[in-house]
Design a protein around this motif. Sequence first.
Motif, PDB file in Angstrom:
ATOM      1  N   VAL A 125       0.857  -1.180   0.000  1.00 52.46           N
ATOM      2  CA  VAL A 125       0.000   0.000   0.000  1.00 52.46           C
ATOM      3  C   VAL A 125       0.895   1.231   0.000  1.00 52.46           C
ATOM      4  O   VAL A 125       1.725   1.407   0.893  1.00 52.46           O
ATOM      5  CB  VAL A 125      -0.956   0.007   1.215  1.00 52.46           C
ATOM      6  CG1 VAL A 125      -1.787   1.273   1.232  1.00 52.46           C
ATOM      7  CG2 VAL A 125      -1.851  -1.223   1.177  1.00 52.46           C
ATOM      8  N   ASN A 129      -3.742   5.518   1.677  1.00 54.87           N
ATOM      9  CA  ASN A 129      -4.834   4.911   0.926  1.00 54.87           C
ATOM     10  C   ASN A 129      -5.779   4.225   1.914  1.00 54.87           C
ATOM     11  O   ASN A 129      -5.837   3.006   2.008  1.00 54.87           O
ATOM     12  CB  ASN A 129      -4.277   3.919  -0.100  1.00 54.87           C
ATOM     13  CG  ASN A 129      -5.300   3.557  -1.148  1.00 54.87           C
ATOM     14  OD1 ASN A 129      -6.489   3.714  -0.947  1.00 54.87           O
ATOM     15  ND2 ASN A 129      -4.817   3.054  -2.272  1.00 54.87           N
ATOM     16  N   VAL A 132      -8.229   1.270   0.875  1.00 52.66           N
ATOM     17  CA  VAL A 132      -7.600  -0.047   0.673  1.00 52.66           C
ATOM     18  C   VAL A 132      -7.216  -0.659   2.010  1.00 52.66           C
ATOM     19  O   VAL A 132      -7.385  -1.862   2.220  1.00 52.66           O
ATOM     20  CB  VAL A 132      -6.386   0.055  -0.276  1.00 52.66           C
ATOM     21  CG1 VAL A 132      -5.557  -1.220  -0.256  1.00 52.66           C
ATOM     22  CG2 VAL A 132      -6.860   0.336  -1.688  1.00 52.66           C
TER      23      VAL A 132
END
Length: 166
Positions: A125, A129, A132
């Motif tokens: 990642v 984010n 997510v």
Amino acid sequence: MQARYIQGLTIRPLRHGDTETVAAVFARLGSVSRQRRFCGAKPRLSNDDLTALARVDETHHVLVAYVDGDASPAGIARLVRDGGRGEIAFEVADTLQGRGIGSVLARELAADARAAGVTQLVATVCGDNRPVVSLLGRLARSVDVRWHDGEREFVVSLAEPAASPS
């Protein structure tokens, strides 16, 4: 694998070499989404990128989501298996983010991974984010976060929880 219909979406496997579908999803990503997905500026995909992202074989599994009434692909989820471990990545068209498409793709990909004997999913990642990170947390009860080369690496355990004693 056959196409599946879930929550207003059709989920189907990508055909090996289907670079047009990969390019169509990429075209629906804005610069921030591309930055988050590829961990850096990515204004375009090279032919080599397209070939690699459209690879489907015994270790590469790719699902594509289509929203009812939209002929263009809404998102893609990829799994690259290495024994009991699989690296995953997702892309969802900017205009369709926040509608649960990534969650459906993640659940379906995790189910396919379990069926193939994968017990851990790994996701890199980039940046901040939060959607997510939240999605990965919903995939399993156990999520470990590690730092790898300045990026967060999430390791999601797919082991089935032990049955509760009666």
